[in-house]
Design a protein around this motif. Structure first.
Motif: not given
Length: 549
Positions: A42-50, A64-69
């Protein structure tokens, strides 16, 4: 996070080194976005941009919130599997699986930096590895992999398709099996993605399991529901025939993207074994070029395998700088690289209680405590908890880690320091504590062998041993770990100029998933524990360095 640019013409793989498996990618205009599996972290699913497909900047986490994961009871290799990211008419969609809590779900956002929505769980959607496809006629389709009705062996699965209503977040109509892989009796067809190219539907999957026999295959059809014909050249990419001495292994789980200049690329996972067939780094993200011939994709043309070097994409270079070696803990929030194990129900760290320091509160839970669903006392006590542990990924075969810690243990139960972890059964802890009334620094290892890499061993007790222990009276101390391949060295001292060797050339192979089981890579971080007892104590960390060598 930035890969090594070899010169003005070439780049180096992997583009995301370390534990970043199951990449999925999409392009919006001239910007690319990518996500990876995060499992029980946690947090879950890192997201990247390029902007250039090579240099990637993390812009947040999707969950990134307890309610989501919800990660209650999740083992290190449980939690979030194989997300897919897609963009359609101003909305970003990420669809994924929480294997421990309720299964497959979708979250949405107008901005990939967030905030992302609460999860929409999809009913009657069995299996894992979901993906979305937006067709030209406005219909949207869900694809995933599920076990066959009468499975004959482990991994006897199939790729299935069903229309989905994204206004209601519900499947509609009937599901259909569209492919079972390129080989007869294939194991683990998974990771499906559909693309429409020149009027044909292409289905790209992986098969053979995510370990040594991983492979990427492709089929096509004039109709989205099939029938799909397999490429006579399948698999279009695999390294299983190259042997276990080859420096890149288990290539698979791919996603395709077309650039604004009409060039094609594929992101996929692979591993870099070292010190033998041991993969401490886990599964990493690689980038390879793709061309089309006779209506089929040719991956890494000319060699047919993932290379460490390729020509730089014909895209504008990113002007972002390299990742900082030191985290001074001088911000109000943790850097994106830090993760906790499972969703923390109470905050065990602070960047504000002492300005410029990371404060970890001692918790009774240990980072080696087993969390399982079979109902022993350990589970009942800890299933919904997180240990006081913040970790980042190991990203280099050779590296150095260094931290400055202020900590005064009050009894033999209290301990804090640096941990290198593959899971609860396989770890090193360079820790400060007390023994027989004296403060000590010690190196503890934990190991239990599994027969196969995907086996998770829940039974029995952890096998711990103290490699070395030294009396050391200090309330401020420096801890350092270096690794040259599979040889790990551990140091301690009261200043950077007086570092002492605690243990030399320790075999690091216990941190590989060949011995540990599961699906993740080694994580390195900071911890504090009171080992089953209540405590009001804490450990303060002034800074943390991580440097690849």
């Amino acid at each position: 996070m930035f890969t090594d640019v070899l010169d003005n013409k070439n780049f180096k793989n992997p583009i995301l080194p370390g534990f970043y498996p199951d990449p999925s990618i999409c392009r919006v205009g001239e910007i690319y976005y990518m996500v990876n599996s995060s499992f029980a972290f946690f947090p879950g699913i890192p997201i990247f941009q390029s902007a250039d497909l090579v240099n990637w900047e993390q812009i947040g986490h999707v969950l990134d919130r307890e309610s989501q994961l919800k990660l209650d009871g999740a083992y290190y290799s449980g939690g979030i599997f194989a997300p897919t990211i897609r963009y359609h008419e101003g909305v970003f969609y990420v669809i994924t699986t929480n294997v421990d809590n309720r299964g497959n779900f979708i979250v949405t956002a107008n901005d990939p930096k967030g905030p992302w929505s609460e999860p929409y769980f999809i009913e009657n959607a069995p299996g894992i590895d979901p993906s979305l496809f937006f067709d030209e006629d406005g219909k949207v389709y869900y694809t995933g992999c599920r076990e066959t009705k009468n499975p004959r062996f482990f991994g006897d699965s199939e790729i299935w398709l069903q229309e989905i209503d994204l206004d209601k977040m519900q499947l509609k109509g009937e599901s259909s099996t569209i492919w079972r892989g390129a080989l007869k009796d294939v194991k683990c067809p998974e990771g499906p993605h559909i693309y429409k190219i020149n009027g044909m539907y292409y289905l790209v999957i992986s098969e053979g399991g995510t370990e040594h026999y991983h492979a990427i295959t492709v089929a096509r059809s004039k109709n989205i529901s099939g029938p799909y014909e397999g490429n006579p050249g399948n698999p279009i990419l695999t390294h299983r025939h190259l042997g276990k001495d080859y420096p890149i292994s288990n290539t698979g789980h791919a996603d395709l993207v077309k650039t604004q200049n009409d060039d094609w690329y594929m992101v996929l996972l692979g591993s870099r074994p070292y010190g033998g067939y041991y993969k401490n780094l886990g599964r990493e993200t690689f980038l390879v070029p793709v061309v089309w011939e006779d209506g089929w994709p040719i991956v890494s043309p000319g060699t047919g395998k993932v290379e460490f070097e390729y020509p730089f994409p014909n895209l504008p270079r990113s002007d972002k700088g390299q990742e900082e070696i030191r985290d001074d803990f001088d911000k109000e929030v943790l850097d994106y690289k830090w993760n906790s194990l499972r969703t923390p129900k109470e905050k065990f760290w602070s960047l504000k209680e002492r300005s410029g320091f990371l404060r970890l509160k001692l918790k009774p839970m240990r980072i080696l405590d087993v969390v399982e669903t079979k109902g022993d006392n350990n589970y009942k006590k800890y299933a919904e908890e997180s240990p006081s542990f913040l970790a980042r990924r190991q990203q280099h075969i050779n590296f150095e880690v260094l931290t400055k810690m202020e900590f005064t243990p009050e009894n033999d139960k209290e301990t804090a320091g640096i941990a290198l972890i593959q899971n609860n059964n396989h770890q090193f802890r360079l820790e400060y504590s007390m023994e027989n009334g004296h403060k000590v620094v010690r190196l503890v290892s934990c190991k239990r062998e599994c027969k196969e890499s995907y086996v998770i061993d829940y039974e029995g007790k952890n096998i711990e041993s103290t490699i070395n222990s030294k009396v050391f009276e200090a309330d401020v101390l420096y801890l350092k770990v270096t690794a040259i391949g599979q040889e790990y060295n551990f140091y301690y001292g009261s200043s950077l100029d007086e570092m002492k060797l605690l243990a030399e050339n320790v075999d690091g192979r216990i941190l590989s998933w060949e011995l540990a089981g599961g699906f993740i890579g080694t994580c390195i971080g900071l911890f504090a524990s009171s080992n089953g007892e209540a405590s009001c104590n804490h450990a303060d960390f002034d800074w943390f360095d991580y440097e690849g060598k």
